[in-house]
Scaffold this motif. Structure first.
Motif, PDB file in Angstrom:
ATOM      1  N   LEU A   1      -5.215  -3.831   2.489  1.00  0.00           N
ATOM      2  CA  LEU A   1      -5.357  -5.482   2.389  1.00  0.00           C
ATOM      3  C   LEU A   1      -6.613  -5.720   1.593  1.00  0.00           C
ATOM      4  CD1 LEU A   1      -3.717  -6.715   5.554  1.00  0.00           C
ATOM      5  CD2 LEU A   1      -2.989  -7.567   3.022  1.00  0.00           C
TER       6      LEU A   1
ATOM      7  N   ILE B   1      -5.366 -10.846  10.873  1.00  0.00           N
ATOM      8  CA  ILE B   1      -5.342 -10.405   9.132  1.00  0.00           C
ATOM      9  C   ILE B   1      -5.544 -11.742   8.473  1.00  0.00           C
ATOM     10  CG2 ILE B   1      -3.806 -10.071   7.340  1.00  0.00           C
ATOM     11  CD1 ILE B   1      -2.239  -8.150   8.975  1.00  0.00           C
TER      12      ILE B   1
ATOM     13  N   GLN C   1      -4.228   1.687   7.773  1.00  0.00           N
ATOM     14  CA  GLN C   1      -3.355   1.837   6.763  1.00  0.00           C
ATOM     15  C   GLN C   1      -3.562   0.356   5.942  1.00  0.00           C
ATOM     16  OE1 GLN C   1      -2.289   2.878   9.175  1.00  0.00           O
ATOM     17  NE2 GLN C   1      -0.675   4.377   9.127  1.00  0.00           N
ATOM     18  N   TRP C   2      -3.172  -0.705   6.797  1.00  0.00           N
ATOM     19  CA  TRP C   2      -3.162  -2.068   6.400  1.00  0.00           C
ATOM     20  C   TRP C   2      -4.493  -2.720   6.053  1.00  0.00           C
ATOM     21  CZ3 TRP C   2       0.611  -5.322   5.547  1.00  0.00           C
ATOM     22  CH2 TRP C   2       1.950  -4.911   6.031  1.00  0.00           C
ATOM     23  N   THR C   3      -5.810  -2.217   6.590  1.00  0.00           N
ATOM     24  CA  THR C   3      -7.179  -2.472   6.306  1.00  0.00           C
ATOM     25  C   THR C   3      -7.240  -1.859   4.950  1.00  0.00           C
ATOM     26  OG1 THR C   3      -7.746  -2.078   8.659  1.00  0.00           O
ATOM     27  CG2 THR C   3      -9.284  -1.938   6.925  1.00  0.00           C
TER      28      THR C   3
END
Lengths: 157, 500
Positions: free
Chosen positions: A127, B391, A122-124
């Motif tokens: 972002l 990240i 989801q973050w991938t």
């Protein structure tokens, strides 16, 4: 990834000989007895000297070590794969960015790197898109860097 | 005249745009320094593509501020995780961590912050007092003296503080050879271009630095197999309490550290990391309580915390006056000055004195705002340390790509960061230090120009390099540094045989 000093020395020696061969034919500055080959020639000669010393040092201290020792990270699949992916991302950007454009390439590079480093999907997704757009806004709009649009040219903004 | 120039410099620095740049780069520097694995040099390398689009004063302000902050905030992960945020904090990381374990994290960090700022201000003061006078002397220099000065600088970079002098020599020569690529030589002849038109103007400095200091660090993170560290404490009290007492108690170590740091900074090739190691060792030697060192004793942190920040300002003295960088950060900064057509050297004090005074002011300002901003960073430090690095790293990669692209608006820049990133990664894996290479690239053109000019002036007689009075002294200095390893080796041999 450690090379033995003997091997590094031989490579550097070859490099300095190549440079010496190249500068041999450089002409002098008209009317002077010195030319553009003098300085690089001097440096290459010093480099050759250093590589001889390195080879000697290698023979003295590392005679029994192999010429190439793979580091620990090379044998770990996760780390070696990520190393190759990082290099691959840069090569991909160099070859594809003119055609695909920054927005597609940037998102692809980020998504690949995030996935490789085990960021949750989801973050991938979120972002990669947001960061690409932010970077695009900073550099394209604010700093006026002509980042390529590629196949997205029709929707250029 | 001077007041007018000073006023002009004030206007240049206290412009809302410049102040905003200073504030943003301060926060950026504090953040980067706080994250282990991202060094002050990397902060500079990442900033440079952005400064490319700024006028000279804000561009330099950004670099000065970010590095000063990064060097301080490198202390934070040292105290809390036992990993130095930047190499300059490595000397006293264990000490600070021991203090944290004893419940004194706030004293360790407070000392780091307050004494970093004082050290930085001391270095700045020395810079303000001495660089104009040095510039006067430098005006008398001809190509012979400049040649020796460059050699002296490079010799310092290689012979001081490198584990392997031979390997440092090799990377230095590689750097000098890279500087030979392209058309920019006294004969104007294209050299080593391999038929590529991109190489005609030489290797661009900015993509090269981004590759060597940002991409290679990224590769090192990717291949790093150490397990993650655990934050030693969550509770950090008021970092300013007790600082006045420390200041009174350790005023001599503070002065000694600041002075030593400045001197080491001035010496080309040795920067903040060396300043901090040497002054930590000196602090222990001169301390009244040397047995307490290593058990969580603040004295060493006071002295070397001041030293690493004062060395930053010291490194700028030869950078501005002679155009010879004192460490890899000023090497990058000199590259930026050249891009801005603000070529460093004594003439800058005559042609653009307002810019020089502006740089001085930025140094003072940066070291002052470091205190409140550093305090804030310590407040939120445990949160910053939790930022996911998996990240952060891909985002840094995309910045490297876009930053290097923006220099010439072509993917050639990206190709360069790939090449130099890989090269620097492999070199460091094999124990070849990369800082000498960057000094070589920055100084190569200057060295060749002065070498060829001198040779032409002297009709090819190399003896002239030794006969002019100042040149002779510089030559002697250089030769002493070059032969120093031989002296020490011989001395050890003699003492060993005597002992036997």
């Amino acid at each position: 990834m450690k090379f033995s000093d003997i091997f590094s020395g031989l490579v550097l020696m070859a490099l300095s000989l190549l440079i010496l061969l190249t500068v041999k034919d450089y002409p002098d500055i008209p009317g002077q007895n010195i030319g553009p080959g003098a300085f690089p020639g001097l440096l290459a000669a010093l480099l050759a000297l250093c590589s001889v010393l390195l080879i000697f040092k290698g023979i003295k201290t590392q005679r029994h070590t192999p010429w190439l020792v793979w580091g620990e990270w090379v044998t770990s699949r996760f780390h070696f794969r990520n190393f190759l992916i990082t290099i691959g991302c840069l090569v991909f950007y160099i070859t594809a960015s003119d055609f695909l454009g920054f927005l597609i390439c940037g998102t692809a590079v980020l998504a690949t790197m995030f996935t490789a480093l085990k960021v949750r999907w989801q973050w991938t997704v979120m972002l990669s898109i947001i960061v690409t757009l932010v970077v695009h806004t900073i550099f394209y709009k604010a700093l006026r860097v002509p980042l390529p649009w590629g196949i997205l040219s029709p929707i250029q903004w | 005249m001077t007041t007018a120039v000073l006023l002009q410099a004030f206007w240049l620095v206290f412009d809302p745009y410049v102040l905003l740049v200073i504030l943003c780069s301060a926060m950026f520097g504090l953040f980067v320094g706080c994250i282990p694995g991202l060094s002050a040099t990397m902060a500079t390398a990442l900033l440079v593509p952005i400064t490319f689009f700024m006028p000279p004063v804000p561009a330099i302000a950004a670099i000065v501020t970010a590095t000063a902050m990064a060097i301080f905030s490198g202390d934070i992960p040292g105290a809390l995780l036992r990993i130095p945020g930047t190499p300059a904090s490595a000397a006293y990381t264990d000490e600070a961590y021991q203090m944290t374990l004893k419940g004194q994290a706030e004293v360790a960090l407070g000392a780091g912050l307050v004494f970093s700022a004082i050290g930085g201000l001391f270095g700045t003061l020395v810079m303000i007092l001495f660089s104009p006078a040095l510039a006067e002397i430098a005006l008398k220099f001809s190509s012979f003296e400049y040649f020796w000065l460059v050699v002296l600088g490079l010799a310092g970079a290689v012979f001081i503080g490198n584990a392997s002098v031979l390997k440092a020599c090799i990377t230095l020569l590689l750097g000098l050879l890279i500087a030979c690529i392209g058309l920019e030589n006294p004969a104007g002849m294209p050299r080593f271009t391999f038929g590529l038109k991109e190489l005609m103007s030489g290797v661009e400095l900015i993509p090269m630095m981004v590759g060597m200091f940002a991409v290679s660090e990224l590769l090192r993170y990717i291949t790093n197999m150490d397990p993650p560290h655990i934050i030693a404490t969550e509770k950090i009290g008021n970092i300013f309490s007790g600082m006045w007492g420390l200041l009174k108690k350790y005023r001599w170590p503070l002065a000694r550290g600041s002075a030593l740091g400045t001197v080491i900074g001035i010496q080309p090739g040795s920067g903040a990391d060396m300043a901090s190691w040497l002054s930590y060792a000196m602090s222990k030697k001169f301390s009244k309580e040397p047995e307490k060192f290593g058990t969580g004793h603040v004295e060493g942190i006071v002295e070397s915390g001041a030293a690493n920040n004062s060395s930053l300002a010291g490194a700028w003295i030869p950078a501005i006056v002679f155009g010879i960088p004192g460490d890899s950060i000023t090497a990058i900064a000199i590259g930026v000055l050249y891009l801005k057509n603000m070529n460093p050297g004594p003439m800058i004090f005559i042609n653009n004195p307002e810019n020089i005074y502006a740089i001085f002011l930025v140094f003072i300002l940066a070291n002052i705002i470091m205190v409140p901003l550093g305090w804030l960073t310590v407040k939120i430090a445990t949160k910053i340390l939790r930022v996911q690095r998996n990240i952060l790293m891909p985002i840094i990669l995309i910045f490297c790509i876009v930053g290097s692209f923006s220099i010439n608006n072509s993917v050639w820049g990206v190709t360069l960061i790939l090449f130099f990133g890989l090269a620097a990664f492999l070199l460091e894996e094999n124990g070849f230090p990369v800082a000498p290479a960057i000094l070589g690239v920055v100084l190569g053109t200057m060295m060749e120009e002065n070498f060829i000019t001198s040779m032409i002036k002297s009709d090819g007689d190399p003896l002239v390099f030794f006969t002019r009075p100042i040149a002779m002294w510089l030559a002697i200095g250089t030769i002493v540094i070059l032969l120093w390893p031989v002296f020490t080796w011989a001395y050890q041999r003699i003492t060993q045989t005597r002992a036997a």
